[in-house]
Design a protein around this motif. Sequence first.
Motif, short mmCIF file in Angstrom:
data_model
loop_
_atom_site.label_atom_id
_atom_site.label_comp_id
_atom_site.label_asym_id
_atom_site.label_seq_id
_atom_site.Cartn_x
_atom_site.Cartn_y
_atom_site.Cartn_z
N UNK A 225 0.96 -1.27 -0.12
CA UNK A 225 -0.19 -0.02 0.08
C UNK A 225 0.92 1.40 0.02
N UNK A 226 0.64 2.21 -0.51
CA UNK A 226 1.14 3.85 -0.37
C UNK A 226 1.20 4.14 0.68
N UNK A 227 2.16 5.12 0.93
CA UNK A 227 2.28 5.37 2.25
C UNK A 227 1.76 7.00 2.24
N UNK A 228 0.53 7.17 2.42
CA UNK A 228 -0.47 8.48 2.45
C UNK A 228 -0.06 9.20 3.71
N UNK A 229 -0.28 10.50 3.42
CA UNK A 229 -0.42 11.54 4.57
C UNK A 229 -1.86 11.39 4.99
N UNK A 230 -2.43 11.00 5.70
CA UNK A 230 -3.95 11.00 5.87
C UNK A 230 -4.58 12.13 6.81
N UNK A 231 -4.65 13.00 6.02
CA UNK A 231 -5.39 14.40 6.78
C UNK A 231 -6.83 14.19 6.41
N UNK A 232 -7.62 13.28 6.94
CA UNK A 232 -8.96 12.67 6.68
C UNK A 232 -9.43 12.70 8.20
N UNK A 233 -10.82 12.72 8.25
CA UNK A 233 -11.67 12.53 9.36
C UNK A 233 -11.41 11.21 10.15
N UNK A 234 -10.51 10.50 9.68
CA UNK A 234 -10.10 8.93 10.01
C UNK A 234 -10.24 8.20 8.85
N UNK A 235 -9.30 7.10 9.03
CA UNK A 235 -8.35 7.12 9.92
C UNK A 235 -7.15 7.90 9.74
N UNK A 236 -6.59 8.14 10.90
CA UNK A 236 -5.21 9.11 10.51
C UNK A 236 -4.07 8.21 10.52
N UNK A 237 -2.91 8.82 10.18
CA UNK A 237 -1.66 8.20 10.12
C UNK A 237 -1.33 7.97 11.58
N UNK A 238 -0.33 6.71 11.67
CA UNK A 238 0.06 6.41 12.94
C UNK A 238 1.64 6.61 13.21
N UNK A 239 2.08 6.61 14.32
CA UNK A 239 3.54 6.80 14.90
C UNK A 239 4.12 5.24 14.30
N UNK A 240 5.65 5.28 14.09
CA UNK A 240 5.93 4.11 13.60
C UNK A 240 5.91 3.23 14.92
N UNK A 241 5.94 3.47 16.13
CA UNK A 241 5.91 2.62 17.28
C UNK A 241 4.73 1.89 17.25
N UNK A 242 3.62 2.31 16.78
CA UNK A 242 2.36 1.70 16.56
C UNK A 242 2.38 0.69 15.62
N UNK A 243 3.01 0.87 14.57
CA UNK A 243 3.18 -0.03 13.50
C UNK A 243 4.03 -1.45 13.95
N UNK A 244 5.07 -0.84 14.95
CA UNK A 244 6.02 -2.27 15.33
C UNK A 244 5.40 -3.01 16.20
N UNK A 245 4.07 -2.20 16.98
CA UNK A 245 3.36 -2.96 17.88
C UNK A 245 2.46 -3.92 17.07
N UNK A 246 2.16 -3.36 16.12
CA UNK A 246 1.23 -4.46 15.07
C UNK A 246 2.00 -5.59 14.67
#
Length: 403
Positions: free
Chosen positions: A10-31
């Motif tokens: 998937x592309x690495x978007x900047x999610x300036x939407x009403x959700x979902x929002x982009x995530x911190x790299x630490x959250x990706x590591x937790x996943x």
Amino acid sequence: MTQQIGELAPPNRLMLTPGPSSMDPRVYRALAAPLVGHLDPWFKGCMDDTQVLMRQIFQTENRLTMPLSASGSGGIEASVVNTLEEGDEAIICVNGVFSERMAVIASHTAAKVTKVEAPYGKPVDAEDVRRAGKGKKIKIVGLAQGETSSGVLTQIADFRKVADELGALLVVDTVASLAAVPLHVDRERVDICFSGTQKAISAPPGMSPITVSPRAEEVFRARKTKVQSWYFDLTTAMNYWGKDRLYHHTPPVSLIYALREAMRIVMEEGLEARWERHRVNQLALIAGIEAMGLELLVKKPADRLPTVTAVMIPDGIDDAKVRNQLLDEFNIEIAGGLGPLKAKIWRVGLMGHCSQKSYVLLFLAAMEKVLIDQGLRVPSGAGVGAAVQSYTHAHSEAAVVSR
């Protein structure tokens, strides 16, 4: 017939939407952490951590505080179906698509539902709720603190007063506001409060944090009939998130890892600092938008939700073309309007990880270029310049306060 499917990329978007929002790299590591069973002794400790953090973010001591294995709409459903049964009356405050959804879900129960409405772009007047409930026995008053579809913020205090007068539980949707807007569940005496993980908490979609007051728990126990949903019956779901950890369903273990880490990031920053960051970044965004000659849907500053800014689409400008060019040329995603606001507004989200000065300035510069390409006359550099001035002013104010 065999069809070859390529590796997921998937592309690495900047999610300036009403959700979902982009995530911190630490959250990706937790996943990506190793999967364990949902009844594993280690995971039970992870669940404890998750509940501790969630109570801190909700600002509550409520025993019944947990993430539902569902989106924010599941939080709406759980809040409504656990409280309402035949013979009950509910008042739902409707000023957008998602507060309307609460009314629709409530109408699926056997209760009588009264909608108290306000135009999209404005909060419901608590006095209208008082008039609608006068002389009636109201079971719940429901509202959205943050209406995602229109970017409207509703102040809770006046509705708590009205709910007290009516003897009703207060149910508050904080899907678009939790961890970005001041909220004190216990102090403000919110009986049921739910949210979504993918917005200002900046975790993946798929879970709905919910907290229930002791008073609301008593209402659940006093029901004359079974909750119409087995899955969302909180009296049984809590058995898994309670001290006994009794099996109810298989939760999304990896999403809980990610939620735990995302909430740790929230509390590391501090709630008050996070609330202030969202406020300052939206003020800069609004300054830039207005300097480019664009108008906002929500006219009154006090009614503007810091996480979602609704921008009116100028006459002659194509909604989809602007959003597609932002995506194709700058890798920035924003959202269009829903329901009656479709093709009338853009919704720009500054949520959690995405509420950053660098992203605000990048968006304003990109938007200026796109609007010019689409035929709108925009003062050169006005948006970024106004945002920079807004940040300078906020910095000066903060310096004075800190002395």
